[in-house]
Design an enzyme around this catalytic site. Structure first.
Site, mmCIF file in Angstrom:
data_model
loop_
_atom_site.group_PDB
_atom_site.id
_atom_site.type_symbol
_atom_site.label_atom_id
_atom_site.label_comp_id
_atom_site.label_asym_id
_atom_site.label_seq_id
_atom_site.Cartn_x
_atom_site.Cartn_y
_atom_site.Cartn_z
ATOM 1 N N ALA A 136 68.782 3.954 56.777
ATOM 2 C CA ALA A 136 69.562 4.524 57.597
ATOM 3 C C ALA A 136 70.895 4.144 57.654
ATOM 4 C CB ALA A 136 69.095 4.062 59.224
ATOM 5 N N ALA A 193 58.849 0.055 51.572
ATOM 6 C CA ALA A 193 57.952 1.313 51.991
ATOM 7 C C ALA A 193 57.113 1.593 51.057
ATOM 8 C CB ALA A 193 58.905 2.323 52.431
ATOM 9 N N GLN A 194 55.839 2.025 51.117
ATOM 10 C CA GLN A 194 55.072 2.252 50.167
ATOM 11 C C GLN A 194 54.408 3.664 50.285
ATOM 12 O OE1 GLN A 194 51.539 -0.223 50.778
ATOM 13 N NE2 GLN A 194 52.617 -2.006 49.981
ATOM 14 N N GLU A 232 47.914 10.997 55.588
ATOM 15 C CA GLU A 232 47.877 9.552 56.092
ATOM 16 C C GLU A 232 47.211 9.707 57.873
ATOM 17 O OE1 GLU A 232 51.459 7.427 55.892
ATOM 18 O OE2 GLU A 232 51.376 7.054 53.939
ATOM 19 N N ASP A 290 67.947 -8.574 64.713
ATOM 20 C CA ASP A 290 69.398 -9.024 64.763
ATOM 21 C C ASP A 290 70.157 -7.871 65.843
ATOM 22 O OD1 ASP A 290 68.526 -10.847 63.302
ATOM 23 O OD2 ASP A 290 70.100 -10.624 61.857
ATOM 24 N N HIS A 341 50.053 -2.493 62.099
ATOM 25 C CA HIS A 341 49.407 -1.647 60.808
ATOM 26 C C HIS A 341 47.947 -2.117 60.687
ATOM 27 C CE1 HIS A 341 48.751 0.050 57.045
ATOM 28 N NE2 HIS A 341 49.893 0.965 57.123
ATOM 29 N N ARG A 377 46.997 4.504 64.373
ATOM 30 C CA ARG A 377 47.177 3.277 63.822
ATOM 31 C C ARG A 377 46.672 2.358 65.038
ATOM 32 N NH1 ARG A 377 52.400 2.678 60.245
ATOM 33 N NH2 ARG A 377 51.323 3.906 58.702
ATOM 34 N N HIS A 431 54.148 -4.354 62.229
ATOM 35 C CA HIS A 431 54.658 -3.521 61.177
ATOM 36 C C HIS A 431 55.896 -2.683 61.664
ATOM 37 C CE1 HIS A 431 54.421 -1.011 57.701
ATOM 38 N NE2 HIS A 431 54.466 0.050 58.395
ATOM 39 N N GLU A 476 65.398 1.996 62.348
ATOM 40 C CA GLU A 476 64.200 1.231 63.165
ATOM 41 C C GLU A 476 64.951 0.369 64.349
ATOM 42 O OE1 GLU A 476 61.002 -0.785 60.837
ATOM 43 O OE2 GLU A 476 60.392 -1.664 62.567
ATOM 44 N N ARG A 496 54.260 5.519 66.593
ATOM 45 C CA ARG A 496 54.766 6.166 65.573
ATOM 46 C C ARG A 496 53.917 6.883 64.788
ATOM 47 N NH1 ARG A 496 56.506 4.854 59.878
ATOM 48 N NH2 ARG A 496 55.602 2.819 60.461
#
Ligand code: FAD
Ligand code: SIN
Length: 510
Positions: free
Chosen positions: A16, A46-47, A113, A207, A228, A274, A335, A359, A370
């Site tokens: 982002a 990220a996978q 997915e 933060d 996850h 999920r 996650h 995020e 999500r």
């Protein structure tokens, strides 16, 4: 007093922040600060991939419907519409900048997915999509001489006066420097580290949400934390993510008696949403008195598994698990945070000159849960929109009087408190919550409330303060929502209530 001036300050160098910086770069000086090395971010880990309706069998309207369905009735529809409609353009742009996604023959390869009704996940190098995005975005940012980047530069507080943001106080080389900007984009990622079991990297300590809250920004949907279903469960290993794409390609979940169980919980079995899969795993763990279940890929063919998931294969091998031959011990892990700093669809917050994306922001696209692989796309689409809107609305007011956070306190045993806070959040505010667990958490968190009043100027202590700030809001939001929606599951209120279609907001009285 030393201070720096830039046109635009971007806090965070994940997908982002980088995408916002690229938008701003042709229009003025841009400074991107990251609190660790530039590549340490959730983005880099990220996978599975990036969801986008670009395959021949897909349509943006179907991506839209799937996102709304996963969000369990709480998505903001205008934001979802923008995500799915602008997504393909952002991906084409990325490809034109050199991104190499995996292909089947000459066409882009898409995988499946959970909760997607079409194969729509683009991936790179099998299971290293985030690394590819990072490579291309950092390369693009570096091509602009107007962009400076500071690593190990930690934003401590935002500089806000009269409802306007003028930049941030940044800790660098043990000194606090005010960085003044016409617009500030917050892109600090999520806060998975608030929970003791998480897939998130060390930098994910919420933060941005904590700083924005202290500055008077609105936070929303904070009760919705996504767990996850499958992180590696081995006593000596970190909770390394085992991508959902492994179930998308046919991986099966088995309990410790080696029995497949997902069909008993949901018609979509391994590819149910999920939150459903995570709760099913917990339920099997309780039934079998075990602290894990197994993910089984052994039937998929060794060559295919090694080619499709090279990074996961080699990482697991380091811990003596050969994913082509062995059942992989897994358990759920914190996650992703659906909630965050409330923004409009242009990334604008309620504070003039302060934008948020990725995020750390809450545009409402994820609702209560999500849809897998929608967050990298969110970073691209809303990072660009935040950048573009920041440059159109500079804060032109006279510089405020600065109140440098220089007199530092210190917190005795802060690392011990950090560990206790993380375990508390996992045990009492985790996948399954109830009035009594949440009330206990709230009380114990309040024992540490004194930390919130202190000026802290070391990274670990600052992170603790931010984690405590956001943990308290997550807990209060979870207490307030007396019903189960999406990822927020209350065992004492297992259904949706009468008034469930609301969003809960938080704003500090200043
Ligand atoms: P991040 O990428 O987390 O970047 C945050 C940046 O902020 C970092 O540069 C950090 O240093 C900086 N920062 C934080 N605090 C400060 C501070 N105080 N001062 C200065 N800088 C600060 N999503 C998908 O869509 N597809 C996937 O396949 C996928 N796989 C995932 C796998 C893993 C292991 C994880 C953890 C997440 C995955 N996600 C995936 C989620 C997705 O990666 C993240 O939601 C997304 O990358 C967040 O991007 P971001 O730019 O908002 O933040
Ligand atoms: C994964 O690869 O399972 C992560 C995808 C995501 O978090 O969207």
């Amino acid at each position: 007093m030393d201070k720096e001036h830039v046109d635009f300050l971007v806090i965070g160098g994940g997908v982002a922040g980088l995408r916002a910086a690229i938008e701003l770069a042709p229009h003025g000086s841009v400074l991107v600060v990251t609190k660790d090395i530039p590549t340490e971010s959730s983005t880099g880990y990220a996978q599975g991939g990036i969801a986008v309706a670009m395959s021949d069998e897909d349509e943006v309207g179907i991506h839209y419907e799937d996102t709304l369905k996963a969000g369990d009735g709480l998505c903001r529809e205008d934001a979802v519409r923008i995500l799915v409609e602008e997504g393909p353009e952002r991906i084409q742009e990325l490809i034109s900048w050199g991104a190499e996604f995996d292909k089947e023959g000459s066409k882009l390869a898409f995988t499946l997915e959970a909760a997607h009704s079409r194969k729509r996940i683009l991936h790179a190098h099998g299971d290293a999509t985030g690394k590819e995005l990072e490579r291309v975005l950092i390369g693009k940012v570096r091509s602009y001489p107007s962009v400076k980047r500071y690593a190990f530069a930690i934003a401590v507080e935002l500089i806000v006066s009269d409802g306007r943001c003028f930049g941030a106080y940044v800790l660098k080389n043990r000194r606090v420097v005010p960085i003044l900007a016409k617009a500030t984009v917050l892109a600090t990622g999520g806060g998975g580290q608030i929970f003791s079991i998480t897939t998130n990297p060390q930098v994910a300590t919420a933060d941005g949400m904590a700083m924005a809250f202290r500055a008077g920004a609105v936070l929303e949907d904070m009760e919705f934390v996504q767990f996850h279903p499958t992180s590696l469960y081995l006593p000596a290993a970190p909770h390394f993510l085992l991508s959902e794409a492994m179930r998308g390609e046919g991986g099966i979940l088995r309990n410790i008696n080696r029995e497949p169980f997902m069909k008993r919980y949901h018609p979509q079995a391994e590819l149910a949403p999920r939150d459903v899969v995570s709760r099913a795993i917990i339920s099997e763990m309780v039934k079998t008195k075990s602290d894990h279940v197994f993910l089984d890929l052994t039937h998929l063919g060794s060559d295919f598994v090694r080619r499709r998931f090279p990074r996961i294969y080699s990482t697991c091998l380091q811990y003596d698990v050969d994913i082509t031959k062995d059942l992989i011990p897994v358990c759920p892990a914190a996650h992703y945070m659906m909630g965050g700093v409330k923004t409009d669809t242009n990334g604008a917050t309620n504070i003039k000159g302060l934008y948020a994306a990725g995020e750390t922001a809450c545009t409402g696209i994820h609702g209560a849960n999500r849809l897998a692989s929608n967050s990298l796309l969110e970073g691209l689409v809303f990072g660009k929109r935040a950048g573009s809107s920041a440059l159109k609305n500079p804060v032109e007011a006279p510089e405020p009087e600065l109140q440098m956070p220089t007199v530092a306190h210190s917190i005795p045993a802060h690392d011990e408190i950090r560990g206790r806070l993380r375990r508390l959040m996992w045990e009492k505010v985790g996948i399954i919550r109830c009035e009594s667990s949440l009330t206990t958490a709230k009380q114990r968190l309040s024992d540490w409330a004194y930390i919130l009043d202190k000026t802290l100027l070391t990274r670990r202590e600052l992170e603790l303060k931010n984690m405590l700030q956001v943990a308290t809001i997550i807990t209060e939001a979870a207490l307030k929502r007396k019903e189960s929606v999406g990822a927020h599951y209350r065992s004492d209120y297992p259904q949706k209530g009468k008034d469930w279609q609301k969003h809960i907001s938080w704003r500090k009285k200043i």
